[in-house]
Design a protein around this motif. Structure first.
Motif, PDB file in Angstrom:
ATOM      1  N   TRP A   1     -45.525  79.295  39.158  1.00 14.79           N
ATOM      2  CA  TRP A   1     -44.434  78.823  40.437  1.00 14.79           C
ATOM      3  C   TRP A   1     -43.294  77.764  40.412  1.00 14.79           C
ATOM      4  O   TRP A   1     -42.407  78.180  41.447  1.00 14.79           O
ATOM      5  N   SER A   2     -43.197  76.937  39.362  1.00 13.73           N
ATOM      6  CA  SER A   2     -41.587  76.042  38.923  1.00 13.73           C
ATOM      7  C   SER A   2     -40.965  77.883  38.388  1.00 13.73           C
ATOM      8  O   SER A   2     -39.724  76.906  38.266  1.00 13.73           O
ATOM      9  N   ARG A   3     -41.052  78.339  37.874  1.00 11.85           N
ATOM     10  CA  ARG A   3     -40.115  79.539  37.441  1.00 11.85           C
ATOM     11  C   ARG A   3     -39.871  80.450  38.546  1.00 11.85           C
ATOM     12  O   ARG A   3     -38.861  81.021  38.708  1.00 11.85           O
ATOM     13  N   GLY A   4     -40.901  80.262  39.945  1.00  4.61           N
ATOM     14  CA  GLY A   4     -39.988  80.767  41.352  1.00  4.61           C
ATOM     15  C   GLY A   4     -40.983  82.773  41.265  1.00  4.61           C
ATOM     16  O   GLY A   4     -40.440  83.230  42.023  1.00  4.61           O
TER      17      GLY A   4
END
Lengths: 133, 286
Positions: free
Chosen positions: B225-228
């Protein structure tokens, strides 16, 4: 009270949470897509399946961005879907978190402790993920 | 390969594909990544990162849908799942930290050979409907690693108890470690460890794996998620399709023989073994 405890099943509780967490998440995902379609999002939309530099619409990397999309006017329909995905991702952890007091209440202290260890590991993974980023 | 597609066509195609992936995943205790990632990247031209992000969503959706049904019917064992997932997550955490330190190719080769042996043992026990009644494992007694389910196919209650708990726990740690280091799903290894080492009924093994994969996937979902890597328009049809498919899969699996589930599982092990050996030898196949 004792009879209530005897008939209570941690499995059923966890099962219900997984089911309703999953359904609620999917319902929001679907609602977001319907709103997106109603805003003409699907008309002539050519989806780029490559990963561009920067952040394309539909990609959210933090809960903050999802909230911004939900509170902005007009509302970002894809933020509604993203909220559904976040709920879905949280569902397994919520299920274990609910199993912890349930095990304790039925007298199974050992598995209450195991549920706690699993939760701590999930929290540690999330923290490590944040620090690696 | 076109890397763009009409959103409507893409959504419908991925939805249908995901129903199939969810059903297979629910029956075999896999997250569906093993099916979805190649299909999304090869047939639809989706970027590998987006495909992996969609796959992690698929694993959690399969797990929620399937485990909800299996926990109610007694096919998923909550205690066995929680007990073993401690080993898998701690292995995966260590694996993620070690990634890049240990030579990947050698690991893949070792894993490929270990899986080949597992395929061989799966063939050997292909006809065993239920494991023989076990000698009591002290850890299984202590940690309550046993259960009962009503088998709709055999039309009787099946009572089971885990064997070789220490070996099973170590195998689960290894499965987590390898999946963390190599970035591959560990659903198949979980099933093998429960079926072969711990001698649980095959249906209990895949159903309990379904519960566990949701937890191990949730542990790494925040990274993706946080990596996109999670694209809403790609992950959304996957999530919806997989949840529907997982529900259908659970109704089918409950009525299957243990031997049928194992026969369906065998090609997955063989495929994994071959792909790991190919990767380990540094060969590139289309």
């Amino acid at each position: 009270m004792t009879r209530l405890r005897a008939s209570f099943s941690v499995e059923h509780l966890v099962s219900r949470i997984l089911l309703f967490g999953g359904l609620l998440g999917i319902a929001l995902v679907l609602l977001g897509l319907v709103l997106y379609a109603a805003h003409g999002g699907f008309r002539h939309h050519v989806l780029d399946l490559r990963r561009p530099v920067g952040q394309p619409p539909g990609v959210f990397v933090s809960v903050r961005q999802v909230i911004d999309g939900l509170t902005g006017r007009p509302i970002d329909p894809l933020a509604v879907s993203a909220l559904g995905l976040v709920l879905l991702m949280m569902t397994p952890a919520v299920a274990v978190a609910s199993a912890l007091p349930a095990f304790w209440w039925t007298g199974d202290r050992r598995y209450a402790l195991i549920a706690l260890v699993v939760l701590a590991m999930l929290a540690l993974s999330a923290t490590l993920a944040g620090s690696l980023h | 390969m076109n890397a763009t597609m009409s959103l409507t066509v893409f959504s419908i195609a991925v939805l249908v594909t995901s129903i199939g992936a969810g059903a297979v995943g629910a029956i075999l205790g896999l997250g569906g990544g093993i099916l979805l990632i190649p299909i999304l990247t090869v047939f639809y031209g989706v970027d590998l990162h987006y495909a992996m992000g969609a796959s992690i969503i698929s694993v959690i959706a399969t797990s929620s849908g399937a485990a909800a049904a299996y926990l109610r019917s007694g096919l998923s064992n909550l205690r066995i799942g929680l007990f073993l997932v401690m080993a898998t997550i701690s292995g995966a955490l260590l694996g993620a930290l070690l990634a890049g330190v240990v030579p990947t190719r050698a690991l893949e080769l070792v894993l490929g050979l270990a899986l080949s042996y597992s395929a061989y043992t799966t063939v050997k026990q292909l006809r065993d409907e239920l494991p023989e009644s076990p000698p009591d494992d002290p850890l299984a007694l202590r940690f309550d690693l046993e259960g009962t389910y009503h088998d709709l196919r055999l039309q009787r209650d099946v009572i089971y108890r885990a064997q070789r708990v220490v070996q099973g726990f170590i195998a689960m740690f290894g499965a987590g470690l390898l999946s963390g280091m190599l970035g591959i799903g560990s659903g198949a290894f979980k099933v093998l460890a429960m079926d072969y080492l711990m001698r649980l009924p095959m249906k209990v093994s895949t159903a309990t794996s379904n519960f566990m994969i949701g937890l191990t996937a949730a542990a790494s979902a925040s990274i993706y998620w946080s990596r996109g890597d999670i694209h809403t328009l790609i992950a959304a049809p996957v999530a919806i399709g997989v949840l529907v498919g997982a529900y259908l899969g659970t109704t089918v699996m409950a009525r299957m023989r243990n031997t049928t589930v194992r026969k369906l599982f065998l090609p997955v092990v063989v495929y994994l073994a071959l792909s790991m050996i190919v990767r380990g030898l540094g060969l590139h196949l289309p």
